[in-house]
Design an enzyme around this catalytic site. Structure first.
Site, PDB file in Angstrom:
ATOM      1  N   ASN A 208       0.849  -1.193   0.000  1.00 33.98           N
ATOM      2  CA  ASN A 208       0.000   0.000   0.000  1.00 33.98           C
ATOM      3  C   ASN A 208       0.884   1.240   0.000  1.00 33.98           C
ATOM      4  O   ASN A 208       2.106   1.135   0.051  1.00 33.98           O
ATOM      5  CB  ASN A 208      -0.982  -0.027   1.184  1.00 33.98           C
ATOM      6  CG  ASN A 208      -0.246  -0.040   2.515  1.00 33.98           C
ATOM      7  OD1 ASN A 208       0.438   0.911   2.859  1.00 33.98           O
ATOM      8  ND2 ASN A 208      -0.365  -1.152   3.247  1.00 33.98           N
ATOM      9  N   ASP A 276      -4.769  -6.067   5.292  1.00 32.99           N
ATOM     10  CA  ASP A 276      -5.804  -6.888   5.943  1.00 32.99           C
ATOM     11  C   ASP A 276      -5.753  -8.331   5.472  1.00 32.99           C
ATOM     12  O   ASP A 276      -6.165  -9.239   6.170  1.00 32.99           O
ATOM     13  CB  ASP A 276      -7.193  -6.312   5.646  1.00 32.99           C
ATOM     14  CG  ASP A 276      -7.400  -4.983   6.351  1.00 32.99           C
ATOM     15  OD1 ASP A 276      -6.867  -4.830   7.462  1.00 32.99           O
ATOM     16  OD2 ASP A 276      -8.077  -4.094   5.783  1.00 32.99           O
ATOM     17  N   LYS A 286       8.412 -18.379  -8.969  1.00 35.20           N
ATOM     18  CA  LYS A 286       7.863 -17.227  -9.690  1.00 35.20           C
ATOM     19  C   LYS A 286       6.717 -17.704 -10.600  1.00 35.20           C
ATOM     20  O   LYS A 286       6.859 -18.697 -11.318  1.00 35.20           O
ATOM     21  CB  LYS A 286       8.969 -16.585 -10.522  1.00 35.20           C
ATOM     22  CG  LYS A 286       8.533 -15.300 -11.155  1.00 35.20           C
ATOM     23  CD  LYS A 286       9.620 -14.695 -12.002  1.00 35.20           C
ATOM     24  CE  LYS A 286       9.024 -13.586 -12.828  1.00 35.20           C
ATOM     25  NZ  LYS A 286       9.764 -13.334 -14.041  1.00 35.20           N
ATOM     26  N   PRO A 304      -3.902 -11.325  10.947  1.00 39.02           N
ATOM     27  CA  PRO A 304      -4.331 -10.989  12.309  1.00 39.02           C
ATOM     28  C   PRO A 304      -4.439  -9.481  12.454  1.00 39.02           C
ATOM     29  O   PRO A 304      -3.653  -8.744  11.844  1.00 39.02           O
ATOM     30  CB  PRO A 304      -3.201 -11.537  13.185  1.00 39.02           C
ATOM     31  CG  PRO A 304      -2.038 -11.700  12.279  1.00 39.02           C
ATOM     32  CD  PRO A 304      -2.574 -11.947  10.909  1.00 39.02           C
ATOM     33  N   ASP A 305      -5.412  -9.024  13.221  1.00 40.23           N
ATOM     34  CA  ASP A 305      -5.521  -7.586  13.505  1.00 40.23           C
ATOM     35  C   ASP A 305      -4.610  -7.311  14.704  1.00 40.23           C
ATOM     36  O   ASP A 305      -4.940  -7.657  15.843  1.00 40.23           O
ATOM     37  CB  ASP A 305      -6.976  -7.227  13.802  1.00 40.23           C
ATOM     38  CG  ASP A 305      -7.149  -5.722  13.892  1.00 40.23           C
ATOM     39  OD1 ASP A 305      -6.283  -5.063  14.509  1.00 40.23           O
ATOM     40  OD2 ASP A 305      -8.119  -5.206  13.325  1.00 40.23           O
ATOM     41  N   ILE A 306      -3.474  -6.701  14.425  1.00 38.65           N
ATOM     42  CA  ILE A 306      -2.446  -6.522  15.463  1.00 38.65           C
ATOM     43  C   ILE A 306      -2.950  -5.585  16.561  1.00 38.65           C
ATOM     44  O   ILE A 306      -2.752  -5.819  17.752  1.00 38.65           O
ATOM     45  CB  ILE A 306      -1.135  -6.002  14.833  1.00 38.65           C
ATOM     46  CG1 ILE A 306      -0.695  -6.951  13.714  1.00 38.65           C
ATOM     47  CG2 ILE A 306      -0.046  -5.875  15.876  1.00 38.65           C
ATOM     48  CD1 ILE A 306       0.376  -6.410  12.806  1.00 38.65           C
ATOM     49  N   PHE A 323      -4.822   3.924  14.635  1.00 35.76           N
ATOM     50  CA  PHE A 323      -5.063   4.911  13.585  1.00 35.76           C
ATOM     51  C   PHE A 323      -6.230   4.418  12.743  1.00 35.76           C
ATOM     52  O   PHE A 323      -6.488   3.217  12.679  1.00 35.76           O
ATOM     53  CB  PHE A 323      -3.818   5.079  12.706  1.00 35.76           C
ATOM     54  CG  PHE A 323      -2.874   6.118  13.232  1.00 35.76           C
ATOM     55  CD1 PHE A 323      -2.161   5.879  14.395  1.00 35.76           C
ATOM     56  CD2 PHE A 323      -2.718   7.331  12.577  1.00 35.76           C
ATOM     57  CE1 PHE A 323      -1.304   6.839  14.907  1.00 35.76           C
ATOM     58  CE2 PHE A 323      -1.860   8.301  13.077  1.00 35.76           C
ATOM     59  CZ  PHE A 323      -1.152   8.055  14.249  1.00 35.76           C
ATOM     60  N   LYS A 337     -14.617   1.798  14.705  1.00 33.99           N
ATOM     61  CA  LYS A 337     -13.345   1.060  14.716  1.00 33.99           C
ATOM     62  C   LYS A 337     -12.752   1.013  16.127  1.00 33.99           C
ATOM     63  O   LYS A 337     -12.234  -0.005  16.561  1.00 33.99           O
ATOM     64  CB  LYS A 337     -12.368   1.748  13.757  1.00 33.99           C
ATOM     65  CG  LYS A 337     -11.389   0.825  13.100  1.00 33.99           C
ATOM     66  CD  LYS A 337     -10.633   1.507  11.982  1.00 33.99           C
ATOM     67  CE  LYS A 337     -11.231   1.233  10.613  1.00 33.99           C
ATOM     68  NZ  LYS A 337     -10.458   1.829   9.523  1.00 33.99           N
TER      69      LYS A 337
HETATM   70  N1  CTP Z   1      -4.327  -2.628  12.115  1.00 37.11           N
HETATM   71  C1  CTP Z   1      -3.584  -3.661  12.655  1.00 37.11           C
HETATM   72  N2  CTP Z   1      -3.596  -4.887  12.053  1.00 37.11           N
HETATM   73  C2  CTP Z   1      -4.323  -5.124  10.950  1.00 37.11           C
HETATM   74  C3  CTP Z   1      -5.077  -4.074  10.381  1.00 37.11           C
HETATM   75  C4  CTP Z   1      -5.054  -2.845  10.982  1.00 37.11           C
HETATM   76  O1  CTP Z   1      -2.911  -3.449  13.657  1.00 37.11           O
HETATM   77  N3  CTP Z   1      -4.295  -6.328  10.410  1.00 37.11           N
HETATM   78  C5  CTP Z   1      -4.337  -1.338  12.814  1.00 37.11           C
HETATM   79  C6  CTP Z   1      -3.671  -0.207  12.071  1.00 37.11           C
HETATM   80  O2  CTP Z   1      -2.315  -0.103  12.428  1.00 37.11           O
HETATM   81  C7  CTP Z   1      -4.459   0.985  12.562  1.00 37.11           C
HETATM   82  C8  CTP Z   1      -5.845   0.416  12.799  1.00 37.11           C
HETATM   83  O3  CTP Z   1      -5.669  -0.980  12.928  1.00 37.11           O
HETATM   84  O4  CTP Z   1      -3.992   1.452  13.814  1.00 37.11           O
HETATM   85  C9  CTP Z   1      -6.844   0.698  11.741  1.00 37.11           C
HETATM   86  O5  CTP Z   1      -6.359   0.377  10.480  1.00 37.11           O
HETATM   87  P1  CTP Z   1      -7.284   0.522   9.201  1.00 37.11           P
HETATM   88  O6  CTP Z   1      -6.557  -0.048   8.044  1.00 37.11           O
HETATM   89  O7  CTP Z   1      -7.809   1.889   9.094  1.00 37.11           O
HETATM   90  O8  CTP Z   1      -8.486  -0.386   9.647  1.00 37.11           O
HETATM   91  P2  CTP Z   1      -8.904  -1.803   9.219  1.00 37.11           P
HETATM   92  O9  CTP Z   1      -8.929  -2.696  10.399  1.00 37.11           O
HETATM   93  O10 CTP Z   1      -8.114  -2.262   8.057  1.00 37.11           O
HETATM   94  O11 CTP Z   1     -10.426  -1.548   8.814  1.00 37.11           O
HETATM   95  P3  CTP Z   1     -11.063  -1.257   7.380  1.00 37.11           P
HETATM   96  O12 CTP Z   1     -10.158  -1.902   6.377  1.00 37.11           O
HETATM   97  O13 CTP Z   1     -12.385  -1.911   7.506  1.00 37.11           O
HETATM   98  O14 CTP Z   1     -11.140   0.228   7.269  1.00 37.11           O
END
Ligand code: CTP
Length: 397
Positions: A208, A276, A286, A304-306, A323, A337
């Site tokens: 990204n 995500d 490759k 995983p959502d850290i 954030f 969120k």
């Molecule tokens: N974050 C994280 N781990 C993930 C995804 C997000 O720790 N796998 C944290 C980011 O560092 C940030 C917050 O979650 O502090 C929100 O990130 P954002 O990308 O805006 O949210 P998402 O969970 O991806 O939600 P969405 O894609 O539905 O907007």
């Protein structure tokens, strides 16, 4: 920044020793004083005369200098400073420090000091990467020695890579961070930053546009308030700040592991733009066109959502800040969120292309707390970071 601070500066024998002259000038410009110690090898690169003239102080050179012993013994010399700085710290000097040797004035001072020690390594890239140097550095870090640099770049020996001594301005920043008795002294803060790269095959990845600028600025601002910062960063464009401990990762899974390993902490600030999804069927080879014109199909698995993992985990830091990068309904989305992830604060920002926030120098954020929201005017990312660090210090008081 360094008013009244006394720096014992040990100048090792490397080509980067010429930069120590500029370092002396900058420390003094910031109000600090320098007591220089020149190793025998250091004196091959810079002269005692130029060091002494810039420091306006006696240059200490030999261990058994009877006059010096009568005036000020090496034990006292090692303790009369606020901070001991080794710049350049050669591979040999680091090895002798790690081994606890005391065979010249510099190593004796380093063994006898009761003050913090900051080293600015400088050496050839192969020497820097050698397992012996890695081992020595790990041992020194374990002993609480602080490091700044080295930088990556063209080296005097003609090779390219990490090993160049940090610039004098970065060393001064690390010195003031080390000496700073700020409100976050003794606190440990984890900061995640940058994008993650999710491999498709050995040469391709999904990424990204995050530059890592906001995360790096936050880490630097927390450091400036005295925090010990673990900076877990994906492959960012903006280099990590000096004076923080950097854990470089590539994927979201690696970032999650690095954050877990860095716990416990007093606070966590999750500024990384974590992917995500990762490619579940990433290829070890490759991917090749097979001539059929059929596009490969990528399957995805959720990462995983850290942030949620830290905020809802057993070793939850006292303060967890997330954030929210949004392009629509910024406050509403970020508010949901915050609740969904279980963090204390969310720093929400609009990252729509027109705002220029992603990759740009400025940010316009809304802080979302349990009690309500606070809209900050558009300002530099450094300023957002400074204000946020002050708020974090207040919350941890
Ligand atoms: N974050 C994280 N781990 C993930 C995804 C997000 O720790 N796998 C944290 C980011 O560092 C940030 C917050 O979650 O502090 C929100 O990130 P954002 O990308 O805006 O949210 P998402 O969970 O991806 O939600 P969405 O894609 O539905 O907007």
């Amino acid at each position: 920044m360094l008013a009244g601070k006394r720096i014992l500066l040990i100048i090792g024998g490397g080509i980067a020793a010429y930069k120590s002259l500029e370092l002396i000038r900058l420390i003094r410009k910031e109000g600090g004083s320098v007591t220089p110690v020149l190793t025998r090898a250091g004196a091959e690169f810079v002269t005692p005369l130029s060091v002494g003239a810039l420091a306006e102080a006696k240059v200490h050179e030999a261990l058994f200098d009877l006059t010096a012993e009568a005036e000020m013994g090496h034990i006292e010399l090692s303790r009369s400073a606020d901070l001991v700085v080794v710049a350049p710290a050669t591979a040999d000097l680091l090895a002798r420090m790690a081994g606890g040797l005391a065979d010249d004035l510099a190593s004796t001072l380093l063994l006898a000091t009761d003050k913090r020690v900051l080293v600015a390594p400088a050496m050839n890239v192969r020497m820097w990467q050698h397992p012996a140097t890695r081992r020595n550095l790990a041992a020194l870090r374990g002993d609480g020695v602080l490091t700044v640099g080295p930088d990556k770049g063209e080296m005097a020996c003609g090779e390219y890579g990490p090993g160049r001594m940090a610039e004098p301005s970065a060393i001064v920043a690390a010195i003031s961070a080390a000496l700073c008795a700020g409100p976050l002294l003794g606190r440990h803060v984890i900061v995640t930053s940058g994008p993650t790269h999710e491999p498709i095959d050995p040469v391709r990845y999904i990424a990204n546009r995050s530059s890592g600028a906001q995360g790096a600025a936050i880490a630097a601002a927390l450091r400036d308030l005295g925090a010990r910062v673990t900076f877990v960063t994906g492959p960012a464009v903006v280099p990590p700040p000096a004076g923080v401990s950097v854990v470089a990762v590539e994927t979201a899974l690696e970032m999650a592991d690095a954050v877990k390993a860095a716990l416990p902490a007093d606070a966590a600030v999750m500024a990384a733009a974590v992917a995500d999804w990762r490619v579940a069927n990433a290829s070890v080879q490759k991917l090749k066109k097979d001539g059929s014109g059929k596009a490969p199909v990528l399957e995805f698995a959720e990462n995983p959502d850290i942030l949620a993992m830290v905020a809802q985990g057993a070793r939850r830091p006292r303060l967890v800040v997330g954030f929210a990068a949004e392009t629509t309904d910024v406050v509403a989305n970020a508010t949901t969120k915050r609740l969904r992830k279980g963090c204390d604060w969310i720093v929400a920002n609009d990252v729509s292309p027109g705002t220029g926030v992603m990759g740009g120098p400025e940010n316009a954020v809304v802080l979302i707390f349990e009690e309500g929201t606070e809209t900050w005017p558009r300002m530099g990312k450094d300023e957002v970071a400074r204000r946020l660090a002050v708020r974090i210090a207040e919350a941890l008081r």
